[in-house]
Enzyme design. Structure first.
Site, PDB file in Angstrom:
ATOM      1  N   SER A   1      65.329  -2.388 168.386  1.00  0.00           N
ATOM      2  CA  SER A   1      66.224  -1.395 167.798  1.00  0.00           C
ATOM      3  C   SER A   1      66.284  -0.144 168.657  1.00  0.00           C
ATOM      4  CB  SER A   1      65.738  -1.024 166.393  1.00  0.00           C
ATOM      5  OG  SER A   1      66.426   0.103 165.892  1.00  0.00           O
TER       6      SER A   1
ATOM      7  N   TYR B   1      59.834   1.785 160.511  1.00  0.00           N
ATOM      8  CA  TYR B   1      60.720   0.749 161.049  1.00  0.00           C
ATOM      9  C   TYR B   1      60.687   0.764 162.579  1.00  0.00           C
ATOM     10  CZ  TYR B   1      65.070  -1.578 162.379  1.00  0.00           C
ATOM     11  OH  TYR B   1      65.996  -2.391 162.972  1.00  0.00           O
TER      12      TYR B   1
END
Length: 334
Positions: free
Chosen positions: A127, A152
């Site tokens: 990501s 995350y």
């Protein structure tokens, strides 16, 4: 060949599965269809592929070690694309344990499965969140990524380190893809475009963070999938055998990391304007401050993707948002 896709009922995974099936491959899809967002949307995505004769569904949790081992032992995939994860920056502040279960334990089970069957290539989702507090623009894969600002992001960076370890120890070719804000038809309801569209059509205000002073490398789903397909066919080698213009490749392992996103960032306010134009409605805006774990801007340097696989995303925000709105109105019968 047989290709294992995790997250096959997800936004990217369902479209990637469809493309691979159309190309003649056999796809084994792992997804637990959890209720992080509307399961009916996940079922609808899955309905596009589940009746294909070359598709096999495995409805299991990635953190179920025995179940994952059984899938690998039964199907022995030649390639694997790991897209399943507990997603969302803000939700990671509320439920951090779910990120460890899915993104760390689950990913370890995938790595072990790849080792057991001597997988030819593992492609996995990272990501743009890994860039954290990085202030250099555009974000480049050679940048330091030591300061994540959400759980995350931390788990995604951990995935990159875990994958490199397995590539180094067991010669498993692995490629990590740092996705930048993906949008388009069949997208995630927790993402801005989906949330904005629903609110505007219902006459509710939209939440605009950092008072609208945001920029993102918004990337259309078809561009993402095309990039994944090309990387899947481009198996990495250790840097000693690689081109000299790739000095950031691992010197000890068949491992690569790519940015995959638009290299033309758009302002959030422009994104909203395009959406308003396509809906024929003006948004009521609830201007808010920056949210914990978020960053004011992302901008993808995709030179490595272009050099390695000859590709970069090209769909404009104008075209992409228009296609999303057309899909949204059709899917929800508006």
């Amino acid at each position: 060949m047989t290709i294992l896709i995790t997250g096959s009922a997800g936004f990217i995974g369902s479209e990637l599965s469809r493309r691979l099936l159309d190309a003649g491959h056999s796809v084994v899809g792992i997804d637990n269809l959890n209720d992080y967002y509307d399961v009916r949307l996940k079922e609808a995505r899955l309905a596009r592929i589940k009746d294909h004769p070359n598709f096999t569904e495995a409805r299991i949790d990635l953190d179920d070690r025995t179940a994952v081992e059984d899938v690998f032992a039964k199907h022995r995939p030649q390639k694997v694309v790991n897209l399943a994860a507990q997603a969302g920056v803000r939700y990671s502040l509320e439920n951090p344990h779910s990120y460890v279960d899915s993104n760390i334990v689950g990913f370890l089970n995938i790595l072990e499965g790849c080792r057991a069957v001597q997988c030819r290539h593992l492609v996995f989702a990272s990501s743009s969140s890994v860039y954290g507090t990085n202030a250099e623009m555009p974000f480049a894969v050679t940048d330091r990524v030591d300061h994540p600002i959400s759980m995350y992001a931390a788990t995604k960076r951990a995935n990159e380190l875990m994958a490199h370890t397995y590539s180094h120890l067991f010669a498993i070719p692995t490629s990590g893809l740092r996705f930048f804000t993906v949008y388009g038809p069949w997208g995630r309801p927790d993402m801005a475009l989906f949330l904005f569209t629903k609110a505007i059509l219902e006459g509710r205000p939209i939440d605009v963070f950092n008072h609208g002073d945001m920029k993102r490398s918004f990337t259309y789903i078809d561009d993402i999938v095309e990039g994944v397909l090309r990387v899947l066919d481009h198996i990495p080698t250790p840097a000693a055998a690689a081109a000299p213009e790739m000095p950031h490749e691992s010197k000890s392992a068949p491992f690569r990391v790519y940015n995959i996103g638009s290299d033309k960032p758009e302002s959030l306010m422009r994104y909203i304007e395009v959406l308003e134009d396509n809906l024929g409605l003006k948004a009521k805006k609830n201007m808010l401050g920056m949210q914990p774990g978020d960053v004011p801007a992302t901008w993808a340097d995709v030179d490595d993707l272009k050099t390695s696989v000859g590709y970069q995303p090209t769909t404009s925000v104008e075209d992409g948002v228009a296609r999303f709105v057309a899909w949204y109105k059709d899917f929800y019968k508006i």
